[in-house]
Design a protein around this motif. Structure first.
Motif, mmCIF file in Angstrom:
data_model
loop_
_atom_site.group_PDB
_atom_site.id
_atom_site.type_symbol
_atom_site.label_atom_id
_atom_site.label_comp_id
_atom_site.label_asym_id
_atom_site.label_seq_id
_atom_site.Cartn_x
_atom_site.Cartn_y
_atom_site.Cartn_z
ATOM 1 N N ALA A 23 29.034 -25.161 21.010
ATOM 2 C CA ALA A 23 30.168 -24.905 21.897
ATOM 3 C C ALA A 23 30.440 -23.412 22.061
ATOM 4 O O ALA A 23 31.065 -22.998 23.046
ATOM 5 N N GLY A 24 29.974 -22.594 21.104
ATOM 6 C CA GLY A 24 30.187 -21.158 21.174
ATOM 7 C C GLY A 24 29.144 -20.412 21.983
ATOM 8 O O GLY A 24 29.226 -19.184 22.120
ATOM 9 N N MET A 25 28.187 -21.130 22.546
ATOM 10 C CA MET A 25 27.123 -20.506 23.331
ATOM 11 C C MET A 25 27.466 -20.573 24.822
ATOM 12 O O MET A 25 28.294 -21.370 25.257
ATOM 13 N N ASP A 26 26.791 -19.756 25.620
ATOM 14 C CA ASP A 26 27.035 -19.764 27.064
ATOM 15 C C ASP A 26 26.638 -21.090 27.697
ATOM 16 O O ASP A 26 27.316 -21.579 28.604
ATOM 17 N N ARG A 27 25.523 -21.651 27.243
ATOM 18 C CA ARG A 27 25.032 -22.917 27.781
ATOM 19 C C ARG A 27 24.579 -23.803 26.639
ATOM 20 O O ARG A 27 24.296 -23.342 25.538
ATOM 21 N N HIS A 28 24.477 -25.117 26.947
ATOM 22 C CA HIS A 28 24.074 -26.101 25.945
ATOM 23 C C HIS A 28 23.179 -27.134 26.625
ATOM 24 O O HIS A 28 23.581 -27.784 27.585
ATOM 25 N N LEU A 29 21.951 -27.242 26.154
ATOM 26 C CA LEU A 29 21.023 -28.256 26.631
ATOM 27 C C LEU A 29 20.727 -29.244 25.516
ATOM 28 O O LEU A 29 20.651 -28.861 24.339
ATOM 29 N N HIS A 30 20.540 -30.497 25.888
ATOM 30 C CA HIS A 30 20.222 -31.540 24.914
ATOM 31 C C HIS A 30 18.835 -32.097 25.208
ATOM 32 O O HIS A 30 18.524 -32.438 26.360
ATOM 33 N N LEU A 31 17.998 -32.163 24.195
ATOM 34 C CA LEU A 31 16.622 -32.644 24.333
ATOM 35 C C LEU A 31 16.536 -34.101 23.901
ATOM 36 O O LEU A 31 16.932 -34.459 22.790
ATOM 37 N N SER A 32 16.044 -34.932 24.789
ATOM 38 C CA SER A 32 15.920 -36.360 24.488
ATOM 39 C C SER A 32 14.782 -36.945 25.302
ATOM 40 O O SER A 32 14.660 -36.664 26.504
ATOM 41 N N HIS A 33 13.925 -37.729 24.644
ATOM 42 C CA HIS A 33 12.804 -38.395 25.310
ATOM 43 C C HIS A 33 11.937 -37.402 26.080
ATOM 44 O O HIS A 33 11.459 -37.680 27.183
ATOM 45 N N GLY A 34 11.738 -36.225 25.483
ATOM 46 C CA GLY A 34 10.827 -35.255 26.045
ATOM 47 C C GLY A 34 11.366 -34.417 27.181
ATOM 48 O O GLY A 34 10.622 -33.634 27.786
#
Length: 223
Positions: A207-218
């Motif tokens: 939450a403290g980063m500029d962006r957040h990506l989630h990796l799932s199923h490649g």
């Protein structure tokens, strides 16, 4: 001025097993601008560390393109890849990866010296700012886990990298020490203007980063 510090374009990666290949990354694309911070989350085994290894040139993708500091690295020969990694990329790991036979000060200077880019005044300033001044002559096994991670941060930042890759850098630390380490990391990233890609399981850190990506199923999705 670089428009991006790093780009991934349709990256694919599989690993062989006795019962056949296992696809870890099927179509991963995203980029990072200079000075931008991004958290990458996902279940254990989802391929988060694989992405870091591919960007760092420690492994090669099966398909797709990777661009770091304006240079496509996907098909670079090993020697050119090692040169680019030394000059533009710094890594921070959960296990610190300090050299046990070198002092705190020697560890901090090591990678920058290897890249022939050591600024001794900057390395000294990092040592003091990260609260390591009185520990510069100690060996890694003579300081705490939080202090070792500060040494790892100083070592990475001594390079003034274009791209900083961090793999669970606070995974072995208590919450208070983790907060202190992340605050120091954010301050230095902002000062240097490098891009930061950080793998974490912590929602608070993400939450403290500029962006957040989630990796799932490649694949990656906006979190």
């Amino acid at each position: 001025m670089l428009h991006t510090a790093m780009e991934l374009h349709h990256i694919r990666k599989s690993y062989g097993r006795a019962d056949g290949p296992v696809e870890v990354l099927s179509d991963v694309s995203f980029s990072l601008a200079p000075g931008e911070t991004l958290a990458l989350t996902g279940e254990s085994g989802s391929g988060k560390s694989t992405i870091l290894h591919l960007i760092a040139g420690l492994d090669r993708p099966d398909g797709g393109r990777i661009v770091v500091a304006g240079e496509e690295i996907t098909s670079l020969p090993d020697r050119a890849l090692a040169r680019l990694r030394r000059q533009h990329i710094a890594l921070i790991f959960q296990q610190y990866n300090l050299i046990p036979s070198l002092s705190v000060a020697e560890n901090i200077a090591f990678h920058a010296r290897m890249a022939r880019g050591l600024d001794e005044a900057w390395a000294e300033a990092l040592t003091d700012r990260l609260g390591l001044g009185e520990l510069r002559d100690r060996m890694p096994d003579e300081v705490s886990g939080g202090q070792r991670q500060r040494v790892a941060i100083a070592r990475a930042m001594a390079l003034r990298p274009a791209l900083l890759l961090a793999d669970e850098p606070t995974g072995n630390l208590d919450e208070t020490t983790s907060d202190q380490v992340m605050a120091a990391l954010h301050d230095l990233v902002a000062e240097i203007g490098c891009a930061l890609l950080l793998v974490t399981h912590s929602g608070k850190i993400a939450a403290g980063m500029d962006r957040h990506l989630h990796l799932s199923h490649g694949r990656v999705d906006q979190a």
